[in-house]
Design a protein around this motif. Structure first.
Motif, PDB file in Angstrom:
ATOM      1  N   ILE A 167       0.912  -0.929  -0.573  1.00  0.00           N
ATOM      2  CA  ILE A 167      -0.157  -0.206  -0.250  1.00  0.00           C
ATOM      3  C   ILE A 167       0.571   1.488   0.082  1.00  0.00           C
ATOM      4  CG2 ILE A 167      -1.905   1.123   1.178  1.00  0.00           C
ATOM      5  CD1 ILE A 167      -2.712  -1.355   2.370  1.00  0.00           C
ATOM      6  N   CYS A 169       1.513   5.072  -0.249  1.00  0.00           N
ATOM      7  CA  CYS A 169       0.843   6.345   0.101  1.00  0.00           C
ATOM      8  C   CYS A 169       1.839   7.545  -1.017  1.00  0.00           C
ATOM      9  CB  CYS A 169       0.904   6.617   1.473  1.00  0.00           C
ATOM     10  SG  CYS A 169      -0.020   5.431   2.853  1.00  0.00           S
ATOM     11  N   CYS A 207      -2.043  -1.781  -3.815  1.00  0.00           N
ATOM     12  CA  CYS A 207      -3.142  -1.290  -4.255  1.00  0.00           C
ATOM     13  C   CYS A 207      -2.547   0.111  -4.440  1.00  0.00           C
ATOM     14  CB  CYS A 207      -3.213  -0.754  -2.602  1.00  0.00           C
ATOM     15  SG  CYS A 207      -4.016  -2.686  -1.664  1.00  0.00           S
ATOM     16  N   THR A 209      -3.887   4.385  -4.185  1.00  0.00           N
ATOM     17  CA  THR A 209      -4.515   5.376  -2.862  1.00  0.00           C
ATOM     18  C   THR A 209      -4.270   6.755  -2.655  1.00  0.00           C
ATOM     19  OG1 THR A 209      -2.197   5.543  -1.551  1.00  0.00           O
ATOM     20  CG2 THR A 209      -3.548   3.349  -0.755  1.00  0.00           C
ATOM     21  N   TRP A 246      -8.478   8.440   3.590  1.00  0.00           N
ATOM     22  CA  TRP A 246      -7.348   7.459   2.998  1.00  0.00           C
ATOM     23  C   TRP A 246      -8.360   6.076   2.138  1.00  0.00           C
ATOM     24  CZ3 TRP A 246      -3.925   3.667   6.541  1.00  0.00           C
ATOM     25  CH2 TRP A 246      -2.396   2.650   5.463  1.00  0.00           C
ATOM     26  N   ILE A 248      -8.367   3.896  -0.239  1.00  0.00           N
ATOM     27  CA  ILE A 248      -7.661   2.544  -0.769  1.00  0.00           C
ATOM     28  C   ILE A 248      -8.560   0.886  -2.093  1.00  0.00           C
ATOM     29  CG2 ILE A 248      -6.278   0.394   0.139  1.00  0.00           C
ATOM     30  CD1 ILE A 248      -6.289   1.173   2.568  1.00  0.00           C
ATOM     31  N   GLN A 273     -10.786   3.747  -7.386  1.00  0.00           N
ATOM     32  CA  GLN A 273     -10.969   6.079  -6.786  1.00  0.00           C
ATOM     33  C   GLN A 273     -11.086   6.646  -7.487  1.00  0.00           C
ATOM     34  OE1 GLN A 273      -7.084   6.840  -5.583  1.00  0.00           O
ATOM     35  NE2 GLN A 273      -5.973   5.656  -6.267  1.00  0.00           N
TER      36      GLN A 273
END
Length: 496
Positions: A167, A169, A207, A209, A246, A248, A273
């Motif tokens: 994940i 960021c 993922c 994000t 957030w 995801i 997203q």
């Protein structure tokens, strides 16, 4: 006064389920803070191993404070002032990737590990053909990740159940896809084999994000006041706004291993997203880009001052609610709630967001943040949105200068110089055109620059004369008076 340590907090040893590349302010006030709350509520039982991924700096302050630190959320939320402090206990271990590489590999191969999170800056997700598998560690973050995944793959003999959720960021669109691509490039470069590649593809989940929280970090400007508020010394204290989001996106549901939303935290798991990113870019970033250049030329320095000025606040409220919100593809109540939260965030008295800082690269920002809303409004209604069109004229006024030196265009506000920083081609265009042409000619020339906008803006019927008219008003009346005259007519703005 004592320094924060484990005797001052209820610290519980938890299984190391999350490895985090990056020890900076953002992840500590965002991910680690959320995990700590989720742990406290009994929703999760996640211990975090934080990795310092770069060769310089040290982890001494973490070790001196038993990996504890305080997060203070300051600002406004739901109409109330927030100034809340929390000691975060979710970090169980800190590792220097360069001084303790063996420990890093050992942690990456733990049975309990499920998640790897990173924030290595936008420049961190890169492929470098000179990176070496033999290095301990490889120099790039994707190189480090690839080698650690390979170590884990070997440790568990390719067990399909031992893959990890990855994940990132970093503030890069499709960050998970970009990181996955880099890992695949290293697998090829280093000859790690198709069996390993298939394990990464099938057993690991990369993922994408969207992260959103303003983190102001160590409170140097009011350290004494902060220390008095806490009642102890904290060399790692981290400050941020209350708002957080957030999102995801993943092809597999990973909410069971990171169940933060069950703790009431602002985390959304989705298979797309895009609408949430569009909402943020159009509303939050669009509100900035449509107002900050005008705000600066009207005499203001920070966002908070704009929010206190009746005309500029009306301008922002109208442009967002009437010209941007209708084009966002999510349920209207969600979009309106997000827009109102944006206004609260901009009013945060603890954050001094300088307008000149936001003005950086405004040409490309107008293209990505404003133009989609203008296009949707025009295509839906057959009319031009007045305020978004005014923002184009404000950009032109802000960029008006023929003084280009050392890659910076120098503007002038009431006799005071300011720096305009943007792509070289944009700065050259304004230096060559902004002071030599009439307003109508200037708008015609800029609007037809398809290299800047990805399309010819003159195709929008009436755009050139409307923008030129606003630019003339700014030149003759001044920005503040031009905005005042505009908002005085706001009742009729949506009539066309």
């Amino acid at each position: 006064m004592k320094t924060l340590n484990k005797e001052m907090a209820a610290v519980r040893q938890r299984p190391l389920r999350l490895m985090q590349f990056g020890e900076g302010n953002f992840l500590r006030a965002f991910v680690d803070y959320m995990v700590d709350i989720s742990n406290e509520k009994g929703v999760s039982d996640i211990g975090i191993a934080v990795v310092k991924p770069i060769p310089f700096g040290n982890l001494e302050r973490f070790r001196q404070q038993d990996n504890l630190y305080t997060v203070i959320l300051r600002g406004q939320m739901d109409g109330k002032v927030v100034n809340d402090a929390r000691i975060v206990t979710s970090i169980q271990k800190t590792i220097d990737a360069y001084e303790s590489y063996g420990e890093l590999v050992e942690t990456a191969c733990l049975e309990s590990l499920q998640i790897i999170i990173s924030n290595t800056t936008e420049a961190g997700i890169v492929f470098d053909a000179d990176d070496r598998f033999e290095s301990e560690p490889p120099s790039t973050y994707p190189g480090k990740l690839t080698k650690l995944l390979f170590e884990r793959f070997q440790k568990f003999e390719g067990d399909a159940g031992k893959g990890l959720a990855i994940i990132p960021c970093e503030l890069i669109e499709h960050n998970g896809d970009r990181l996955h691509d880099c890992v695949n490039q290293y697998i090829s470069l280093w000859g790690l084999g198709e069996t390993f590649r298939n394990w990464v593809e099938e057993s690991c989940t990369f993922c994408c994000t969207l992260v959103d929280r303003i983190v102001t970090g160590y409170p140097r400007d009011n350290l004494e006041e902060t220390t008095a508020q806490l009642g102890y010394i904290d060399e790692l204290v981290d400050t941020a706004e209350p708002f957080g989001l957030w999102v995801i996106e993943s092809r597999r549901d990973i909410s069971d291993i990171l169940p933060l939303e069950k703790a009431g935290l602002p985390v959304i798991f989705t298979d797309d997203q895009t609408p949430y990113r569009e909402r943020k870019v159009r509303i939050l970033n669009g509100a900035h880009t449509s107002t900050v250049l005008a705000g600066y030329l009207a005499g203001f320095e920070i966002v908070g001052e704009i929010m206190k000025d009746p005309d500029l606040r009306t301008f922002m409220n109208t442009v967002v609610m009437e010209e941007i919100v209708p084009g966002v593809r999510l349920p209207r109540e969600e979009v309106l709630a997000f827009a109102n939260s944006v206004f609260e965030r901009f009013e945060n008295p603890f954050i001094k967001h300088r307008l000149l800082d936001i003005s950086l690269n405004s040409v490309s920002k107008w293209k990505s943040r404003i133009l989609p809303s203008l296009r949707d409004y025009y295509n839906t209604s057959g009319r031009l949105p007045h305020l978004l069109t005014f923002s184009f004229a404000a950009l032109m006024a802000f960029y008006t200068s023929d003084k280009l030196e050392n890659g910076v265009l120098q503007g002038n506000r009431d006799g005071q110089p300011y720096e305009i920083k943007d792509d070289a081609a944009a700065l050259v265009f304004f230096a060559e055109h902004s002071t030599r042409l009439s307003s109508n000619e200037f708008v015609q020339a800029l609007a037809s620059q398809t290299g800047f906008w990805g399309e010819d803006l003159t195709r929008y019927d009436g755009f050139v004369p409307m923008a030129a008219g606003y630019l003339d008003e700014i030149k003759t009346k001044g920005m503040k008076a031009a905005i005042h005259a505009l908002v005085e007519q706001k009742e009729g703005l949506t009539v066309g």
